[in-house]
Write an enzyme that holds these catalytic residues in place. Structure first.
Site, PDB file in Angstrom:
ATOM      1  N   SER A 125     150.036 -29.206  -9.736  1.00 33.49           N
ATOM      2  CA  SER A 125     149.868 -30.440  -8.986  1.00 33.49           C
ATOM      3  C   SER A 125     150.060 -31.621  -9.902  1.00 33.49           C
ATOM      4  O   SER A 125     149.917 -31.524 -11.118  1.00 33.49           O
ATOM      5  CB  SER A 125     148.460 -30.492  -8.393  1.00 33.49           C
ATOM      6  OG  SER A 125     147.521 -30.632  -9.444  1.00 33.49           O
ATOM      7  N   LYS A 126     150.426 -32.718  -9.285  1.00 31.16           N
ATOM      8  CA  LYS A 126     150.644 -33.940 -10.048  1.00 31.16           C
ATOM      9  C   LYS A 126     149.357 -34.330 -10.760  1.00 31.16           C
ATOM     10  O   LYS A 126     149.349 -34.729 -11.913  1.00 31.16           O
ATOM     11  CB  LYS A 126     151.032 -35.074  -9.107  1.00 31.16           C
ATOM     12  CG  LYS A 126     152.187 -34.712  -8.209  1.00 31.16           C
ATOM     13  CD  LYS A 126     152.258 -35.662  -7.013  1.00 31.16           C
ATOM     14  CE  LYS A 126     152.975 -34.993  -5.861  1.00 31.16           C
ATOM     15  NZ  LYS A 126     153.125 -35.824  -4.690  1.00 31.16           N
ATOM     16  N   ARG A 127     148.290 -34.187 -10.005  1.00 32.83           N
ATOM     17  CA  ARG A 127     147.017 -34.658 -10.524  1.00 32.83           C
ATOM     18  C   ARG A 127     146.543 -33.924 -11.764  1.00 32.83           C
ATOM     19  O   ARG A 127     146.128 -34.530 -12.743  1.00 32.83           O
ATOM     20  CB  ARG A 127     145.951 -34.539  -9.428  1.00 32.83           C
ATOM     21  CG  ARG A 127     145.043 -35.754  -9.395  1.00 32.83           C
ATOM     22  CD  ARG A 127     143.940 -35.559  -8.398  1.00 32.83           C
ATOM     23  NE  ARG A 127     142.655 -35.675  -9.071  1.00 32.83           N
ATOM     24  CZ  ARG A 127     141.501 -35.522  -8.454  1.00 32.83           C
ATOM     25  NH1 ARG A 127     141.482 -35.216  -7.179  1.00 32.83           N
ATOM     26  NH2 ARG A 127     140.382 -35.646  -9.123  1.00 32.83           N
ATOM     27  N   GLY A 151     150.136 -33.676 -14.599  1.00 34.28           N
ATOM     28  CA  GLY A 151     150.791 -34.867 -15.128  1.00 34.28           C
ATOM     29  C   GLY A 151     152.295 -34.777 -15.218  1.00 34.28           C
ATOM     30  O   GLY A 151     152.944 -34.099 -14.422  1.00 34.28           O
TER      31      GLY A 151
END
Length: 497
Positions: free
Chosen positions: A247-249, A252
């Site tokens: 995930s992006k969260r 990164g």
RNA sequence: GUCCCCAUCGUCUAGCCAGGUCCAGGACACCGGCCUUUCACGCCGGCGACACGAGUUCGAAUCUCGUUGGGGACGCCA
């Protein structure tokens, strides 16, 4: 097969990440394969988290990868009225009902159930409300959500034949009466997504396995709306080293498409890598051109099991999955040099390294130089970094190169300028002449040719390794070579001091 | 907790549906060698896996069941 229409529906709540890019890629391939259409639909109904910046980033990422769409971008919010109308229709037709249970009340029930390790799901309180009770609560101004009324008479199952997983079934008893409209009147994803797919005449829904649970619910909506249910293909997920969904969260930049663009990846190389994360053609082939891949791609060959994105961090060479790097290297050294040149040009321009002559009078030299040095590079960025000495005089010196090949031989302080003098005296500064001169000089000095060759390499390119030194010298050119050789004294001063 | 999905080298995978040709093939990574003025490339070689247990069968990586393990979903997010 009827017209193939697929879609990529990102929610604009962050940059385009590799998981999304892979989903887009598979959809795009499937559309191309069947002369179908790919629709880009921005699912921006979550107004709290949607941003324009994110929309721009997603579009930029797709364009960079070469994933083109035939319709859109459409914006889900532009169709809110239709979503609301369909929700009303479902209530009117008895496929949905108003639920007056408060969020607090439900949260409490859920917490209790979870605490007791019990199964939880909506208990159907409002489903049993009489028309009069509903009218009364509405008249009283009580807020309500709309829930889909799952038909459970006689049990039964909701099943579908997934293009990847095969037959998938789920008992209707395991599907709760899910919410399709919020208490503020805004319809939710489960409904909007189906309404949009019906309007866009989507024939195949190709998405991640994390949507598997939504599919059975959405099939119920299709039926209640009297629409034809599309084909489904649930792709495996991409996991991190701890086997958690990327995930992006939590990951990164390493999972952002943008990151690969910045680090000098060749767009199609990244696409090729992403493709292999969950698909194989059934033979040993791994490198595909666009056309070859469109030809070879079939949904049925998508893997069922999740794959791990084996990224590394803080490794100068393997700053991401080694396989991704190796595929990028493959393209870097096999792609037509003109295509590489275009990518290098774009990068050089951002670095102030570009000389317009590289596009005109020095074109041949430019291309030959790229051809010469690309063999040992990993990304497009390396041309400006590891290969800087070919294009500029402000190149850096690797400490190890200077120590091992220069400082170790103090005589080079005299030999390098002397070599420059001899080069100047050469009638022709070509491969044979340069090599002959270097070897003769080494013989006269009574040292191995390697001492002069590697010394010159370090001085002229700043590096420990590189292509054949004679080619390097001719490529960089007599004037620049001799000037650099004569500055060897400064190198001694700088590194010894 | 419930439901759904999955299970071959460290990683990506081929083989599985139509059981024998698989003491399991390829790629990346790693190790060694050749080539070489260096480093790469290239070539050659090495390391390395059918999660476990039953069953079916003359024979199972392939079929069945179970176990274990992993993942996902279970929101008035998408």
């Amino acid at each position: 097969m009827p017209e193939v229409r697929v879609r990529f529906p990102p929610s604009p709540t962050g940059y385009l990440h590799i998981g999304g890019a892979r989903t887009a890629l598979y959809n795009w391939l499937f559309a191309k394969k069947h002369n179908g259409k790919l629709i880009l639909r921005i699912e921006d109904t979550d107004t709290e988290r949607s941003t324009q910046e994110s929309i721009d980033g997603i579009i930029e990422g797709l364009e960079w990868l070469g994933i083109t769409w035939d319709e859109g971008p459409y914006f889900q919010t532009e169709f809110s009225e239709e979503h609301v109308a369909r929700a009303r229709q479902l209530v009117a037709d008895g496929h949905a009902y108003k639920c007056f249970c408060s969020k607090e009340e439900l949260d409490r029930k859920r917490d209790v159930a979870q605490e007791a390790k019990q199964e939880y799901g909506y208990d159907g309180t409002c489903r049993r409300l009489s028309a009069a009770e509903v009218a009364e609560k509405e008249a009283g101004g009580q807020p309500f959500v709309v829930r889909f009324k799952v038909e459970r008479e006689g049990g039964g199952e909701v099943s579908f034949d997934d293009k990847v997983l095969g037959r998938v079934s789920r008992s209707v008893n395991d599907i709760e009466d899910f919410v399709i409209v919020r208490s503020n009147g805004k319809p939710l994803y489960l409904l909007c997504n189906v309404v949009d797919d019906i309007r866009d005449r989507i024939s195949h829904v190709i998405r991640g396995q994390d949507h598997l649970g939504n599919t059975s619910k959405q099939i119920l909506i299709y039926r209640a709306l009297g629409a034809q249910v599309p084909e489904f293909a649930h792709m495996p997920l991409t996991l991190d080293l701890n086997k958690a969904k990327i995930s992006k969260r939590s990951h990164g930049e390493i999972v952002a498409v943008q990151f690969y663009k910045q680090r000098g990846f060749i767009p199609w190389a990244l696409a090729n890598f992403l493709l292999l994360l969950g698909w194989s053609g059934g033979d040993d082939r791994e490198i595909y051109s666009r056309e070859e891949l469109i030809d070879a791609f079939v949904l049925e060959r998508i893997n069922k099991s999740n794959s791990i994105f084996n990224y590394r961090k803080d490794d100068p060479k393997f700053f991401t999955d080694p396989k991704a790097i190796s595929i990028n290297e493959h393209y870097l050294r096999t792609m037509p040099i003109e295509e590489i040149a275009a990518l290098v040009e774009a990068d050089f321009k951002t670095q102030g390294l570009w000389d317009d002559a590289y596009g005109t009078t020095r074109r041949a030299w430019f291309l030959e130089t790229l051809l010469l040095i690309r063999e040992r590079f990993h990304t497009i960025k390396d041309f400006a970094e590891m290969g800087r000495a070919y294009f500029a005089d402000d190149y850096a010196f690797e400490e190890a190169a200077v120590r091992k090949n220069v400082l170790k031989y103090p005589e080079l302080k005299e030999w390098m300028p002397a070599l420059a003098d001899r080069f100047d005296a050469l009638p022709d500064f070509n491969l044979e002449a340069v090599e002959g001169l270097l070897r003769t000089m080494a013989e006269e000095l009574g040292v191995k040719p390697g001492v002069l060759i590697n010394g010159a390499r370090a001085v002229v390119t700043g590096r420990l390794a590189g292509p054949s030194m004679f080619e390097v010298l001719v490529t960089i050119g007599r004037a620049r070579v001799t000037a650099r050789l004569r500055q060897v004294g400064e190198l001694f001063a700088r590194f010894e001091g």
